[in-house]
Scaffold this active site. Structure first.
Site, short mmCIF file in Angstrom:
data_model
loop_
_atom_site.label_atom_id
_atom_site.label_comp_id
_atom_site.label_asym_id
_atom_site.label_seq_id
_atom_site.Cartn_x
_atom_site.Cartn_y
_atom_site.Cartn_z
N HIS A 184 0.86 -1.20 0.00
CA HIS A 184 0.00 0.00 0.00
C HIS A 184 0.88 1.24 0.00
O HIS A 184 0.75 2.09 0.89
CB HIS A 184 -0.93 0.03 1.23
CG HIS A 184 -2.16 -0.80 1.09
ND1 HIS A 184 -2.90 -1.23 2.17
CD2 HIS A 184 -2.80 -1.29 0.00
CE1 HIS A 184 -3.94 -1.94 1.74
NE2 HIS A 184 -3.90 -2.00 0.44
N HIS A 189 -11.82 -9.67 -5.67
CA HIS A 189 -11.53 -8.31 -5.18
C HIS A 189 -10.54 -7.71 -6.16
O HIS A 189 -9.67 -8.42 -6.68
CB HIS A 189 -10.94 -8.43 -3.76
CG HIS A 189 -10.27 -7.22 -3.22
ND1 HIS A 189 -10.83 -5.96 -3.29
CD2 HIS A 189 -9.08 -7.06 -2.58
CE1 HIS A 189 -10.01 -5.09 -2.71
NE2 HIS A 189 -8.93 -5.73 -2.29
N GLU A 214 -8.43 -4.78 -6.05
CA GLU A 214 -7.29 -3.93 -5.77
C GLU A 214 -6.13 -4.44 -6.65
O GLU A 214 -6.12 -5.61 -7.08
CB GLU A 214 -6.93 -4.03 -4.27
CG GLU A 214 -6.10 -2.87 -3.79
CD GLU A 214 -6.02 -2.75 -2.27
OE1 GLU A 214 -6.63 -3.58 -1.55
OE2 GLU A 214 -5.35 -1.81 -1.80
N ASP A 262 -3.18 -5.42 -6.37
CA ASP A 262 -2.38 -6.60 -6.03
C ASP A 262 -3.06 -7.90 -6.48
O ASP A 262 -2.41 -8.95 -6.52
CB ASP A 262 -2.03 -6.65 -4.54
CG ASP A 262 -3.22 -6.48 -3.63
OD1 ASP A 262 -4.19 -5.81 -4.01
OD2 ASP A 262 -3.20 -7.04 -2.52
N HIS A 293 -11.99 -5.96 2.41
CA HIS A 293 -11.98 -4.62 2.96
C HIS A 293 -12.32 -3.52 1.97
O HIS A 293 -12.16 -2.34 2.28
CB HIS A 293 -10.60 -4.36 3.57
CG HIS A 293 -9.51 -4.26 2.52
ND1 HIS A 293 -8.66 -3.17 2.44
CD2 HIS A 293 -9.17 -5.05 1.50
CE1 HIS A 293 -7.83 -3.35 1.42
NE2 HIS A 293 -8.11 -4.47 0.85
N ASP A 350 -8.66 -11.21 0.61
CA ASP A 350 -7.84 -10.62 1.67
C ASP A 350 -8.20 -11.16 3.07
O ASP A 350 -7.34 -11.21 3.96
CB ASP A 350 -8.00 -9.09 1.67
CG ASP A 350 -7.25 -8.42 0.52
OD1 ASP A 350 -6.27 -9.00 0.03
OD2 ASP A 350 -7.66 -7.33 0.11
N TYR A 401 -2.00 -8.11 9.99
CA TYR A 401 -2.85 -7.92 8.82
C TYR A 401 -4.25 -7.48 9.26
O TYR A 401 -4.83 -6.53 8.72
CB TYR A 401 -2.92 -9.23 8.03
CG TYR A 401 -3.49 -9.09 6.65
CD1 TYR A 401 -2.67 -8.92 5.55
CD2 TYR A 401 -4.87 -9.11 6.44
CE1 TYR A 401 -3.19 -8.78 4.27
CE2 TYR A 401 -5.39 -8.97 5.17
CZ TYR A 401 -4.55 -8.81 4.09
OH TYR A 401 -5.07 -8.67 2.84
N HIS A 428 -3.39 -13.72 0.20
CA HIS A 428 -2.02 -13.45 0.65
C HIS A 428 -1.63 -14.48 1.71
O HIS A 428 -2.43 -14.78 2.59
CB HIS A 428 -1.90 -12.07 1.32
CG HIS A 428 -2.26 -10.92 0.44
ND1 HIS A 428 -1.45 -10.48 -0.57
CD2 HIS A 428 -3.33 -10.09 0.44
CE1 HIS A 428 -2.02 -9.44 -1.17
NE2 HIS A 428 -3.16 -9.19 -0.58
FE1 FEO Z 1 -7.16 -5.47 -0.86
FE2 FEO Z 1 -4.79 -7.75 -1.23
O1 FEO Z 1 -5.83 -6.34 -1.76
#
Ligand code: FEO
Length: 394
Positions: A23, A79, A81, A83, A145, A164, A192, A225
């Protein structure tokens, strides 16, 4: 390298051993991370999530070694984002018509990021996609999130792909929760949760309740992750239930910054007082300018109370404390007590201002805090020690 993780599913993600910041500079990743992508192969084939943009070429070329890309029937984006969606452009260059299953918010986010008119299929909670013997069921999980987040459950192999949720920034070669150091794993999972999910704890509680009411058989939880939870996968769900419910341990964390050591001396004297009053309480002293901010926040998360100290600087308080207070405001910790302290030379505004920030961040102020003029002498340090004793008792 891919790895078969169940009868129908192989992991095709990327372990990022080099990652030290996530981030931007907001989140420290001392143990690297991974971007987990999964290939579900039955009569039909679905790819679940991709990887972070810098690894897009590597991801697609490895995927080609695993499967003829045109054999991928569906892409599921839990999701979006960067990544997880970062390799989509590279992948869709090869298979531009493949349908992308995501929530309506997910489509908006993909369009907003990549400005492509791909073949989107919007899904809602309860929608299913048959792969043959196995079926994917979608479960929306907004604000866990991001607004687009969803979980996907694969029946047959009984896997929950949680993106996530239940993740950790933790690079491993071995991929499974029972193959890594448990203390390191749970620390990274807590860090996390603190830094990414704590703010959304009420949604975590509600979503877990909903998940449990579905009575799904869960043999594995595969986050996006870190490690896959295959040994007692529900342990992380139960842990999340505790973390989401104003979690605290018998710990007090003292965070301070100091210019000429006066505020440090105060911090140590206050800590002595706490130890005298409640020897069983774990007391941690951290210099906000030197310790890692996300590790400090993780210690705040597990504390029942915090003391925040800064010398008065320019009628305010220090840069490091300022950044930390802003992060504490954003993460919305619940049911934690707090107080401020600090040394000063003339105006002495820091304590009052820190109090205001702590209160605005949702901490319960125990008292008005404690100040020392210039350098504390023995008498002043005794006063700090007494303050620590009273704080512990409160
Ligand atoms: Fe919210 Fe791992 O991206």
């Amino acid at each position: 390298m891919s790895k078969q993780i169940s009868k129908h599913v192989s992991w095709v993600g990327k372990v990022d051993w080099e990652l030290t910041r996530f981030h931007g500079d907001e989140y420290s990743t001392h143990r690297g991370s991974s971007y987990n992508s999964y290939l579900c192969r039955d009569q039909k084939t679905a790819l679940i999530d991709t990887v972070w943009q810098p690894y897009d070429h590597e991801f697609v070329s490895r995927l080609k070694q695993e499967i003829n890309l045109s054999d991928i029937d569906y892409i599921v984006m839990n999701h979006n984002e960067i990544d997880h969606s970062g390799a989509l452009v590279e992948l869709m260059r090869e298979i531009p018509d493949t349908p992308i299953y995501c929530t309506a918010k997910g489509e908006a986010i993909i369009r907003g990021h990549y400005h492509k008119d791909w073949n989107f299929v919007n899904v809602k909670t309860g929608d299913t996609l048959s792969l043959g013997q196995t079926t994917l069921t979608f479960i929306e999980a907004p604000m866990l999130h991001w607004p687009d987040t969803m979980f996907t459950y694969l029946s047959g192999d009984n896997i929950l792909f949680s993106n996530d949720g239940f993740g950790q920034h933790f690079a491993t070669e071995s991929l499974f929760n029972d193959t890594v150091n448990q203390e390191e794993l749970m620390y990274e999972a807590m860090k996390y949760y603190t830094n990414i999910l704590n703010l959304y704890s009420p949604m975590v509680t509600r979503k877990i309740k909903e998940l449990l009411s579905l009575n799904l058989s869960v043999e594995m939880i595969c986050p996006s992750h870190g490690v896959i939870w295959r040994d007692n996968p529900m342990q992380i769900v139960e842990t999340y239930q505790r973390w989401a419910n104003a979690y605290k341990e018998d710990q007090i964390t003292i965070v301070y910054d100091t210019m000429w050591q006066s505020t440090r001396l105060m911090a140590e004297a206050i800590a002595d007082g706490i130890r005298e009053a409640t020897p069983q309480t774990k007391v941690l002293i951290l210099n906000a300018a030197k310790a890692d901010k996300n590790d400090i926040l993780t210690e705040v998360f597990r504390s029942k109370a915090v003391l925040v100290g800064s010398p008065t600087i320019n009628y305010g308080f220090s840069y490091a404390i300022s950044g930390l207070l802003e992060m504490m405001r954003g993460l919305k910790f619940k049911q934690k007590k707090a107080a401020a302290f600090g040394s000063y030379g003339w105006s002495g505004d820091a304590v009052k201002l820190i109090n205001e920030h702590l209160q605005a961040a949702g901490f319960e102020l125990v008292n008005e805090g404690i100040k020392c003029l210039w350098v504390p002498d023995t008498e002043e340090l005794n006063r700090c020690r007494e303050y620590g004793r009273q704080f512990a008792e409160l």
